[in-house]
Write a protein that holds these residues in place. Structure first.
Motif, PDB file in Angstrom:
ATOM      1  N   ILE A 195       0.827  -1.218   0.000  1.00  0.00           N
ATOM      2  CA  ILE A 195       0.000   0.000   0.000  1.00  0.00           C
ATOM      3  C   ILE A 195       0.861   1.268   0.000  1.00  0.00           C
ATOM      4  CG2 ILE A 195      -2.012  -1.088   1.066  1.00  0.00           C
ATOM      5  CD1 ILE A 195      -1.142   0.104   3.738  1.00  0.00           C
ATOM      6  N   ASN A 196       2.167   1.115  -0.144  1.00  0.00           N
ATOM      7  CA  ASN A 196       3.022   2.292  -0.294  1.00  0.00           C
ATOM      8  C   ASN A 196       2.609   3.058  -1.546  1.00  0.00           C
ATOM      9  OD1 ASN A 196       4.398  -0.249   0.616  1.00  0.00           O
ATOM     10  ND2 ASN A 196       5.944   1.189   1.345  1.00  0.00           N
ATOM     11  N   PRO A 197       2.595   4.380  -1.508  1.00  0.00           N
ATOM     12  CA  PRO A 197       2.190   5.154  -2.690  1.00  0.00           C
ATOM     13  C   PRO A 197       2.982   4.789  -3.939  1.00  0.00           C
ATOM     14  CG  PRO A 197       2.367   6.588  -0.775  1.00  0.00           C
ATOM     15  CD  PRO A 197       2.891   5.249  -0.347  1.00  0.00           C
ATOM     16  N   GLU A 198       4.274   4.451  -3.769  1.00  0.00           N
ATOM     17  CA  GLU A 198       5.111   4.113  -4.927  1.00  0.00           C
ATOM     18  C   GLU A 198       4.660   2.808  -5.601  1.00  0.00           C
ATOM     19  OE1 GLU A 198       7.844   6.068  -1.830  1.00  0.00           O
ATOM     20  OE2 GLU A 198       6.117   4.702  -1.841  1.00  0.00           O
ATOM     21  N   TYR A 199       3.963   1.969  -4.855  1.00  0.00           N
ATOM     22  CA  TYR A 199       3.663   0.625  -5.332  1.00  0.00           C
ATOM     23  C   TYR A 199       2.194   0.379  -5.685  1.00  0.00           C
ATOM     24  CZ  TYR A 199       8.282  -0.637  -3.375  1.00  0.00           C
ATOM     25  OH  TYR A 199       9.620  -0.731  -3.090  1.00  0.00           O
TER      26      TYR A 199
END
Length: 427
Positions: A195-199
């Motif tokens: 759920i990281n923004p990058e992913y």
């Protein structure tokens, strides 16, 4: 139906064994916490999914067989090449279905269950949907249909394609060299579940990573961005049946509550997570904004409750095995009655895992129906050859109700009981 059940009789114990081996390795070697409730929730979700699939509780608007019959422009003979084409076609179709499940509000409901675990392990691979009753995306198998690949070949390859997606749900395999450029690896899929923004919403491939690289959804796992797993609107329950319909229920409520008729219609087809502005302001929902600082869902569980939950889980496993061994003998409509009973069993014991006082009502209902089934069907015919099993089942249904009652009365009710007022010492 019967053939798939027999395949699962072999696959289920293998998957269960691999899940436990991974957990034991993580606990003993890597000193990772053994989150029993999360693991049992994931595997119980697997129960519900395989029951749904074996019972065929879904329909396709456009069937693959019809496409082959009417649209095939060439017919590949049944050779190894046929199966290779079928495998690639299934993977191409799987990429687009998977991607649309992430990008369109309505379709996210059928996929949210798979991402709902806040762990990334082999168990979470078993979190599969029961909420999709109508298949809309058979059209993505058009390349195979045009080449005349028979539906029989697709039926053989489909389970293999599904089972091949199990192994890469793990944190214990690092990057795999040249394979990172060809197939979906654990590193790729860790990104997908994060759920990281990058992913977010990356790496939708199922077997081949090439689709993501071709269509712009690829993201490498970054060494300085450790993946954090789950969904941005946490499920906050171990009950897989509830999780399967949480997002749909939110969409229904939002569509009802918004004053805009335009929003009532478009909410279903907007990007995943979109809500009408007036509803979002008046009815906010819990959402993880900072993936690095949030508390994972956990419930208190004594050793006794853990042991009892394991017993319930394994007893249900035994019931499912009998079901798959005797589908033809049980027959229609009793197979749907049996399947419904398994669903109710999972619902009841996962409510107890959630420490819900109503778990006793669900367990009592399940066990009452179980006793009635023994009386009316001799437990689907088993009593005719093995009378002692019906006695074992009857004893279980009675004791399970009493045991759940004890947990609710002496343990769970403490959660809602008023706490005694603290008396502060004065100098």
């Amino acid at each position: 139906m019967e053939t798939y059940g027999k395949i699962l009789l072999i696959a289920m114990p293998i998957f269960l064994g691999l899940v436990l081996l991974e957990k034991l390795y993580g606990w003993a070697v890597k000193k990772q916490p053994f989150r029993t409730m999360d693991m049992l929730s994931s595997m119980s979700s697997g129960y519900t999914n395989i029951i749904k699939d074996v019972l065929g509780l879904s329909v396709s608007i456009l069937t693959y067989g019809w496409m082959v019959e009417h649209w095939a422009i060439y017919t590949i003979q049944s050779t190894i090449a046929t199966y290779a084409v079928a495998f690639i076609a299934l993977d191409f179709s799987g990429y687009w279905v998977h991607r649309m499940s992430h990008e369109i509000n309505f379709f996210w409901n059928k996929h949210a269950i798979h991402h709902s675990s806040e762990e990334f392990d082999l168990a979470c691979a078993l979190r599969q949907s029961i909420s999709s009753f109508v298949s809309l995306f058979t059209i993505f198998l058009l390349p195979a249909a045009l080449l005349g690949v028979s539906s029989t070949v697709i039926a053989v390859v489909a389970p293999l394609h599904l089972f091949a997606q199990f192994w890469y749900h793990t944190i214990y395999i690092g990057k795999m060299g040249i394979l990172e450029h060809i197939i979906v690896t654990p590193s790729h899929h860790r990104v997908h579940h994060a759920i990281n923004p990058e992913y977010l919403d990356k790496n939708h491939g199922q077997i081949f990573i090439i689709w993501d690289k071709l269509f712009g959804t690829f993201q490498e796992e970054l060494p300085h961005v450790p993946p954090v797993y789950g969904i941005t609107r946490p499920a906050q329950t171990w009950n897989p049946i509830k999780i399967n319909f949480q997002h749909l229920w939110l969409l229904i409520r939002d569509a009802y509550r918004t004053k805009s008729w335009r929003d009532k219609l478009r909410i279903w087809f907007m990007p995943t997570g979109w809500r009408p502005a007036d509803v979002e302001e008046k009815y906010p929902v819990s959402k993880i904004d900072d993936p690095y600082h949030f508390e994972k869902y956990a419930t208190k569980a004594s050793t006794a409750l853990l042991v009892w939950t394991w017993f319930q889980f394994l007893f249900t496993f035994a019931l499912i095995n009998y079901f798959f061994l005797n589908i033809a003998k049980i027959g229609t409509p009793n197979i749907f009655v049996y399947g419904g009973f398994i669903f109710l069993s999972v619902f009841a014991y996962t409510e107890l895992m959630d420490r819900n006082p109503y778990a006793l009502a669900w367990e009592g209902l399940k066990n009452s129906i179980g006793l009635w089934l023994i009386y009316s069907t001799d437990w689907f015919g088993i009593g005719q050859s093995l009378p002692w099993i019906t006695l074992v089942l009857s004893t279980y249904f009675v004791l399970a109700t009493l045991t759940t009652g004890l947990f609710v009365w002496f343990d769970i009710r403490k959660d809602s009981a008023p706490q005694p007022e603290k008396k502060w010492a004065t100098a």
